[in-house]
Write an enzyme that holds these catalytic residues in place. Structure first.
Site: not given
Length: 269
Positions: A142, A144, A214, A119
């Protein structure tokens, strides 16, 4: 070969923040397997010796031209590396990269030739946008978060600022410490150009954005502050779910009470 962190306490402190955050993400259950990414602009900690360091990888294409990143340096989590491992061994599970003068490619310079996250183009595109606006933000995280992701499986929470207002209303700290709220991005293919572009657009109005079904993407001055914003939002989600599990809809703070907070603490929204 000695580590790039050796005798560089400021740089070591910044990388250690990333390692500490990685540990928290794992402990909270937000970083299954190799899930999640952290990228930090460390250019301000770079000295002349680092600038002269020879690359330890071939030249790699970013896949996009990012003019504001010329000559910048980043610490990046490695591809297929686990947060739980990065927490213990940050320079074995991440690497330092140098953006080359073409603004479209990079080389790894330390400590090991650990390929950055898949990413990376998305993360670097965000950092390019931040620099274009003279933003003080240096870190992107980032991850989850379970309860926040669960909320995106309900259509009403995907409407603009519905989740923001609900989460703000659960506890004053969320309004205070995530004052720009939670942006929502409809589902897009992970690692896609479309997701990167939508993220950059949504970050014009928010510091934390939710990728439907996501995860969360947050930016702030360092990795710890980005983590803190995600943490307070997920705490609110937990409070909401706890109330629902007790069999009632939580009242939440009123709009008047939240407006009072905005005025009292000079919040942006």
């Amino acid at each position: 070969m000695k580590s790039i962190l050796e005798n560089r306490p400021a740089l070591a402190k910044e990388v250690n923040k990333v390692a500490e955050v990685a540990g928290y993400l794992w402990q909270k259950g937000w970083a299954e397997r190799n899930g999640g990414n952290i990228t930090v602009n460390i250019t301000e900690f770079v000295d002349d010796e680092i600038r002269r360091m020879e690359p330890i990888s071939e030249v790699k294409s970013i896949g996009v031209t990012l003019p504001y990143l010329k000559g910048c340096y980043f610490y990046c989590k490695g591809t297929n590396k686990r947060m739980r491992d990065l927490a213990r061994w940050p320079m074995e599970n991440g690497s330092v990269i140098r953006i080359l003068d073409d603004c479209a490619s990079y080389v790894i310079i330390a400590d090991e030739a650990v390929a950055p996250t898949s990413e990376l183009p998305s993360h670097l595109s965000v950092h390019n946008d931040l620099l274009s606006k003279n933003s003080p933000y240096k870190a992107s995280v980032h991850t989850h978060p379970i309860e926040l992701i669960a909320m995106t499986h309900c259509e009403k929470f995907l409407q603009k600022d519905v989740a923001t207002n609900l989460l703000w209303s659960m506890i004053p700290e969320t309004k205070a410490f995530c004052p720009r709220g939670l942006g929502i991005i409809p589902y897009k293919l992970p690692s896609s150009v479309e997701l990167a572009e939508a993220t950059i657009k949504e970050l014009q109005d928010y510091d934390v954005v939710m990728w439907e079904k996501h995860g969360v993407f947050a930016v702030d001055c360092d990795a710890m502050q980005a983590f803190d914003q995600i943490d307070v939002l997920n705490k609110s989600a937990l409070i909401y779910i706890a109330a629902k599990n007790m069999g009632f809809e939580p009242d939440g703070m009123s709009q008047e009470q939240m407006k009072e907070m905005s005025v009292a603490f000079n919040l942006p929204k």
